[in-house]
Motif scaffolding. Structure first.
Motif, PDB file in Angstrom:
ATOM      1  N   CYS A 239     -14.770 -31.256 -59.804  1.00  5.11           N
ATOM      2  CA  CYS A 239     -14.545 -31.421 -58.371  1.00  5.11           C
ATOM      3  C   CYS A 239     -13.732 -30.232 -57.863  1.00  5.11           C
ATOM      4  O   CYS A 239     -12.710 -29.874 -58.438  1.00  5.11           O
TER       5      CYS A 239
ATOM      6  N   CYS B 148     -10.060 -31.889 -56.416  1.00  2.00           N
ATOM      7  CA  CYS B 148      -9.021 -32.448 -57.296  1.00  2.00           C
ATOM      8  C   CYS B 148      -9.143 -31.942 -58.735  1.00  2.00           C
ATOM      9  O   CYS B 148      -8.264 -32.187 -59.553  1.00  2.00           O
TER      10      CYS B 148
ATOM     11  N   CYS C 129     -15.999 -34.620 -55.909  1.00  2.00           N
ATOM     12  CA  CYS C 129     -16.213 -35.982 -56.409  1.00  2.00           C
ATOM     13  C   CYS C 129     -16.280 -36.952 -55.230  1.00  2.00           C
ATOM     14  O   CYS C 129     -15.969 -36.589 -54.096  1.00  2.00           O
TER      15      CYS C 129
ATOM     16  N   CYS D 143     -13.083 -37.427 -53.185  1.00  2.00           N
ATOM     17  CA  CYS D 143     -12.677 -36.288 -52.351  1.00  2.00           C
ATOM     18  C   CYS D 143     -13.688 -35.968 -51.245  1.00  2.00           C
ATOM     19  O   CYS D 143     -13.493 -35.015 -50.498  1.00  2.00           O
TER      20      CYS D 143
HETATM   21 ZN   LIG Z   1     -12.160 -34.870 -56.404  1.00  2.00          ZN
END
Ligand SMILES: [Zn+2]
Length: 241
Positions: free
Chosen positions: A151, A154, A173, A176
């Motif tokens: 991701c 994050c 992801c 997020c």
């Molecule tokens: Zn993420």
């Protein structure tokens, strides 16, 4: 005189009996060439210069529209021209190749992956893996596409569904994913296939039955990457029914 291999991408009739071909050559890149009297019944060149034929050509030295003086067929890709269905698929490939390649700039890697896709089409492999593998290689060659499967917000490794934010060109992801975003939702299997396409040979993915939804998500992602600098939307180049 110059000798080069050339894959015929497109043909256009001019005058009474002549034709202009757009060829893709490993040495010259994309090149427009003229073939004189090729539409006469007696032409010796005609059988070597049809669309999607790969031929060894002799060209005059003109920079602008060199003339083909001889042509020897190297690979006819016969099954493609014998089938309307395969011809349409080959056109999806040649259309995007013609758009991304430059005149008089050698692009050997793209030449090779185009030939590979034509060969696979001729050999009768399934279309979705051929098309997606080709697009993925093209994206790679152009230095585009996601290449980090974590991701991008994050840092978590992506193994579940994810989102491609195509304006930002980032993979994130589900957690997020912004609420409102120009994005492609990728299901878990699409993320898996993207990783596979990046890491595997065609022979290790060609038998995979790719679900339609997965194929379409990946096609859109890859085509958006390739076409982002064009004036036409990605869907103009879509190759999946
Ligand atoms: Zn993420």
């Amino acid at each position: 005189m110059r000798k080069t291999l050339g894959l015929v991408l497109k043909k256009q009739n001019i005058g009474e009996t002549d034709r202009i071909l757009t060829i893709f050559s490993p040495d010259l890149g994309k090149k427009r060439v003229v073939v004189k009297a090729v539409r006469r019944p007696t032409s010796k060149l005609a059988g070597h210069l049809d669309t999607f034929m790969l031929s060894q050509l002799m060209l005059t030295d003109h920079d602008e529209l060199p003339r083909v003086t001889s042509a020897v067929l190297a690979e006819p890709f016969e099954p493609i021209r014998d089938s309307l269905e395969l011809t349409q698929k080959a056109f999806h490939i040649s259309k995007i190749v013609e758009r991304v390649t430059l005149e008089d700039v050698s692009q050997r890697a793209i030449f090779q992956l185009t030939l590979d896709a034509f060969a696979r089409l001729s050999q009768g492999w399934q279309w979705p893996p051929i098309w997606l593998y080709f697009l993925n290689e093209l994206v790679n060659e152009l230095g585009l596409g996601p290449n980090d499967f974590a991701c991008q917000k994050c840092g978590k490794k992506l193994s579940e569904a994810a989102t491609w934010l195509y304006d930002e060109r980032r993979l994130v992801c589900e957690t997020c994913t912004p609420e409102i975003a120009d994005s492609i939702q990728l299901e878990k299997n699409s993320v898996k296939l993207l990783v596979l396409l990046r890491k595997s040979s065609f022979m290790s993915i060609h038998t995979i039955k790719i679900p339609d939804s997965v194929a379409k998500q990946i096609e859109e992602l890859l085509l958006r990457e390739i076409t982002q600098w064009f004036n036409k939307p990605w869907s103009t180049y879509a190759g999946l029914a």
